[in-house]
Design a protein around this motif. Structure first.
Motif, PDB file in Angstrom:
ATOM      1  N   GLU A  38      45.480  39.257  45.950  1.00  0.00           N
ATOM      2  CA  GLU A  38      44.125  39.708  46.274  1.00  0.00           C
ATOM      3  C   GLU A  38      43.771  41.005  45.552  1.00  0.00           C
ATOM      4  OE1 GLU A  38      43.815  40.199  50.468  1.00  0.00           O
ATOM      5  OE2 GLU A  38      45.220  41.884  50.568  1.00  0.00           O
ATOM      6  N   SER A  86      42.145  33.502  44.517  1.00  0.00           N
ATOM      7  CA  SER A  86      42.729  34.849  44.603  1.00  0.00           C
ATOM      8  C   SER A  86      42.180  35.671  45.760  1.00  0.00           C
ATOM      9  CB  SER A  86      42.466  35.595  43.292  1.00  0.00           C
ATOM     10  OG  SER A  86      42.934  34.861  42.193  1.00  0.00           O
ATOM     11  N   ASN A  89      44.090  36.424  49.134  1.00  0.00           N
ATOM     12  CA  ASN A  89      45.407  35.805  48.941  1.00  0.00           C
ATOM     13  C   ASN A  89      46.480  36.887  49.075  1.00  0.00           C
ATOM     14  OD1 ASN A  89      47.773  34.608  47.858  1.00  0.00           O
ATOM     15  ND2 ASN A  89      46.576  33.270  46.534  1.00  0.00           N
ATOM     16  N   ASP A 225      44.907  25.083  49.281  1.00  0.00           N
ATOM     17  CA  ASP A 225      43.735  25.962  49.399  1.00  0.00           C
ATOM     18  C   ASP A 225      42.428  25.268  49.011  1.00  0.00           C
ATOM     19  OD1 ASP A 225      43.729  25.849  46.631  1.00  0.00           O
ATOM     20  OD2 ASP A 225      44.013  28.008  46.313  1.00  0.00           O
TER      21      ASP A 225
END
Length: 257
Positions: A38, A86, A89, A225
């Motif tokens: 992230e 992302s 994450n 995801d």
């Protein structure tokens, strides 16, 4: 009908391509063991804003997806092939990871697209070879993007190069036209004889060429995801993608400084 571009648009694409190449260089310097995925997303958003562009992927819903993509960068690690989310994450990069970052920016109304694969910390010799082969595979695929060839020629060059070094290309994903859209025609296969439409390469085309090279079997499965694809056998992958302009003198890579 394929989208062609006037001189002013081509200059915008060149300018945007240089900005995106710089972003990717900065991201490569940023990667290190211990950071969260992230944080790569946060850094990418900051860099995109710094160059005066916007993300081409945040809020974009590709064909077949059930919800809009939420990230400015696709982060795919080790056996991750492509399209990893992302945003939010929490996964932490580890020493020895192989990380592919794919970024699309919109600059002055036009899109450019690129991907780079990086080794995190100390990576194995096998992984160094995988990354080097992915770079060579994309370069050879780009060389085939000349007037008079076809999209099939590009896929053939990609597969042959990867196999020459003991690797293979992922068959279920491919390159595409880019510029006015994130994904435009034509589809560019990463291998020949896949049964997809064969299109002649013409001067003025703007293409995203992106072979994905795998250390094992090329078949893939969906991650959890909603976007990420993984290798079915757990083998690692690497990818380099460039946005190119087809000229009468050969392909011009736009996503480089």
């Amino acid at each position: 009908m394929y989208n062609y571009y006037n001189k002013e648009e081509i200059e915008i694409l060149r300018e945007g391509g240089k900005k995106l190449a710089w972003i990717m260089e900065e991201l490569g310097k940023y990667l290190r063991p211990g950071i969260k995925v992230e944080s790569i997303e946060k850094k990418t958003r900051e860099l995109i804003q710094e160059v005066g562009a916007t993300s081409g992927t945040i809020g974009y819903t590709p064909q077949g997806a059930s919800f809009p993509f939420p990230s400015a960068v696709c982060t795919s690690i080790n056996d991750g092939i492509a399209h990893g989310i992302s945003k939010d994450n929490k996964r932490i990069l580890k020493d020895g990871d192989v990380v592919s970052l794919d970024v699309v920016i919109k600059y002055k109304g036009l899109f450019v697209d690129t991907c780079r694969t990086y080794g995190v910390g100390n990576i194995s010799q096998k992984d160094r070879e995988l990354i080097a082969t992915a770079r060579e595979t994309t370069d050879k695929a780009i060389e085939a993007a000349i007037v008079g060839n076809t999209t099939e020629s590009i896929g053939k060059a990609a597969e042959e190069t990867a196999r020459e070094f003991g690797f293979d290309t992922v068959k279920e994903l491919g390159g595409h036209g880019v510029g006015r859209k994130v994904h435009d025609k034509p589809f560019i296969p990463n291998a020949p004889n896949l049964g997809v439409e064969v299109v002649k390469i013409e001067e003025g085309m703007v293409l995203a060429i992106e072979p994905i090279v795998t250390a094992g079997d090329w078949r893939m499965v969906e991650g959890d995801d909603g976007y990420l694809y993984l290798t079915e056998d757990g083998s690692k992958t690497a990818q380099f993608e460039e946005t190119i302009l087809v000229t009468k003198d050969g392909p011009e890579v736009l996503t480089k400084i």
